[in-house]
Design a protein around this motif. Structure first.
Motif, mmCIF file in Angstrom:
data_model
loop_
_atom_site.group_PDB
_atom_site.id
_atom_site.type_symbol
_atom_site.label_atom_id
_atom_site.label_comp_id
_atom_site.label_asym_id
_atom_site.label_seq_id
_atom_site.Cartn_x
_atom_site.Cartn_y
_atom_site.Cartn_z
ATOM 1 N N ASP A 99 49.543 38.956 62.971
ATOM 2 C CA ASP A 99 48.516 37.934 62.727
ATOM 3 C C ASP A 99 48.366 37.088 63.990
ATOM 4 O O ASP A 99 48.907 35.975 64.094
ATOM 5 C CB ASP A 99 48.929 37.054 61.546
ATOM 6 N N LEU B 75 44.943 41.622 62.684
ATOM 7 C CA LEU B 75 45.424 41.274 61.341
ATOM 8 C C LEU B 75 46.922 41.512 61.197
ATOM 9 O O LEU B 75 47.582 40.832 60.414
ATOM 10 C CB LEU B 75 44.675 42.100 60.286
ATOM 11 N N TYR C 61 42.503 40.946 53.161
ATOM 12 C CA TYR C 61 41.713 39.760 52.831
ATOM 13 C C TYR C 61 40.381 40.113 52.161
ATOM 14 O O TYR C 61 39.621 39.221 51.787
ATOM 15 C CB TYR C 61 41.454 38.932 54.095
ATOM 16 N N ASN D 180 50.229 34.684 55.265
ATOM 17 C CA ASN D 180 49.351 35.770 55.693
ATOM 18 C C ASN D 180 49.381 36.886 54.666
ATOM 19 O O ASN D 180 50.294 36.952 53.836
ATOM 20 C CB ASN D 180 49.784 36.321 57.051
ATOM 21 N N ASP E 54 42.359 45.897 55.474
ATOM 22 C CA ASP E 54 42.186 44.443 55.501
ATOM 23 C C ASP E 54 42.515 43.860 54.137
ATOM 24 O O ASP E 54 41.732 43.971 53.189
ATOM 25 C CB ASP E 54 40.750 44.107 55.896
#
Length: 301
Positions: A80, A77, A293, A281, A291
């Motif tokens: 990326d 992550l 996301y 990103n 994380d």
């Protein structure tokens, strides 16, 4: 009763330790890893476990990019990046007619970008061409729309005077050449010019071209007869590049934050525009990790 409570607590602590050791943060019920490779969201295995374009399949106890044979070595992550194993391109000459390959070739055609999330890293990878009297190219397929629509071609030439010309450890145009690649490469293939190989069939019967991590290849003279089934480690840059509702463009951070598809859903997260192709990103803010996301995916250090 106290013994049961103590045992339950120990089991819960053990489960938490195992989850932490996996290093991957996922949706509940999703596999955190496959074959020793962490699968953090937006990547995922199985329905409901991945963002569109980021599906991974676990096949024969190893991860591959969904719908492809491309083996995944690493997913991260921050940075990326994904590392995958890509096929090489090659053409081999006919012994009875050594100025023609008679369709004895494979251009290493790679299709991994159905949803457009990947770009081949120009900072980590290089193109290598191996052979004598060899000109090899890598070409990307044309992507549709906007500034990212260009197709790319780049290549180099290698030459040999005789069987002793090429030297182990040297890739400077004699038996082997290498060149940097431009940003923006997507699905790709290799191509060659055909030259007479009549004087070199014993030591250089084929031409080869491949992308590879620039820190992960050293030329050996034996590579002039390398295995055509060989694969090489290549870094991919990935980003959130689709689902824009603004003029059909692939969104930047400024655009994406106005849509219901915005990927940076964690509190204490920041959006960063992609540096290789369009898109963006998500990162955890300074002082946080995890994380970005996932809801509440960023936690205090």
């Amino acid at each position: 009763m106290q013994m049961w409570t103590a045992l339950t607590t120990m089991l819960l602590l053990l489960a938490a330790a195992v989850a932490a050791a996996s290093g991957a943060t996922t949706h509940g019920g999703c596999l955190p890893s496959c074959g020793g490779v962490d699968i953090p969201y937006p990547f995922g295995i199985g329905p409901g476990c991945f963002r569109e374009g980021f599906e991974v399949e676990c096949i024969n106890s190893g991860p591959v990019l969904a719908g492809t044979p491309l083996r995944v070595v690493q997913l991260t992550l921050d940075p990326d990046e994904s590392q995958v194993m890509l096929p090489i391109g090659w053409q081999c000459y006919n012994v009875s007619d050594p100025d023609d390959t008679y369709n004895n070739w494979d251009y290493g055609n790679t299709t991994m970008n159905k949803d457009g999330v990947y770009r081949i890293s120009n900072t980590h990878n290089m193109l290598v061409v191996v052979g004598c009297n060899t000109v090899g190219f890598v070409a990307s397929k044309r992507t549709e729309g906007g500034a990212d629509a260009s197709a790319f071609n780049t290549g180099c030439m290698s030459y040999c005077n005789n069987s002793a010309s090429a030297q182990d450890g040297l890739c400077d145009g004699v038996g082997c050449c290498h060149v940097s690649i431009p940003p923006g490469l997507t699905d790709n293939y290799f191509n060659f010019r055909e030259y007479d190989h009549s004087t070199m069939m014993e030591y250089s019967p084929c031409d080869y071209a491949f992308l590879v991590d620039r820190n992960n290849y050293t030329f050996r003279r034996s590579d002039l007869k390398m295995n055509t089934k060989r694969t090489s480690p290549v870094w991919l840059d990935w980003a959130i590049r689709g689902n824009s509702s603004i003029s059909g463009d692939i969104p930047s951070c400024k655009q994406a934050s106005k849509t219901d598809q915005y990927a940076c859903v964690s509190t204490h997260s920041d959006c960063v525009d992609s540096t290789n192709g369009p898109g963006y990103n998500c990162k955890c803010s300074s002082g946080y990790q995890g994380d970005a996301y996932l809801p509440n995916g960023c936690t205090n250090l």
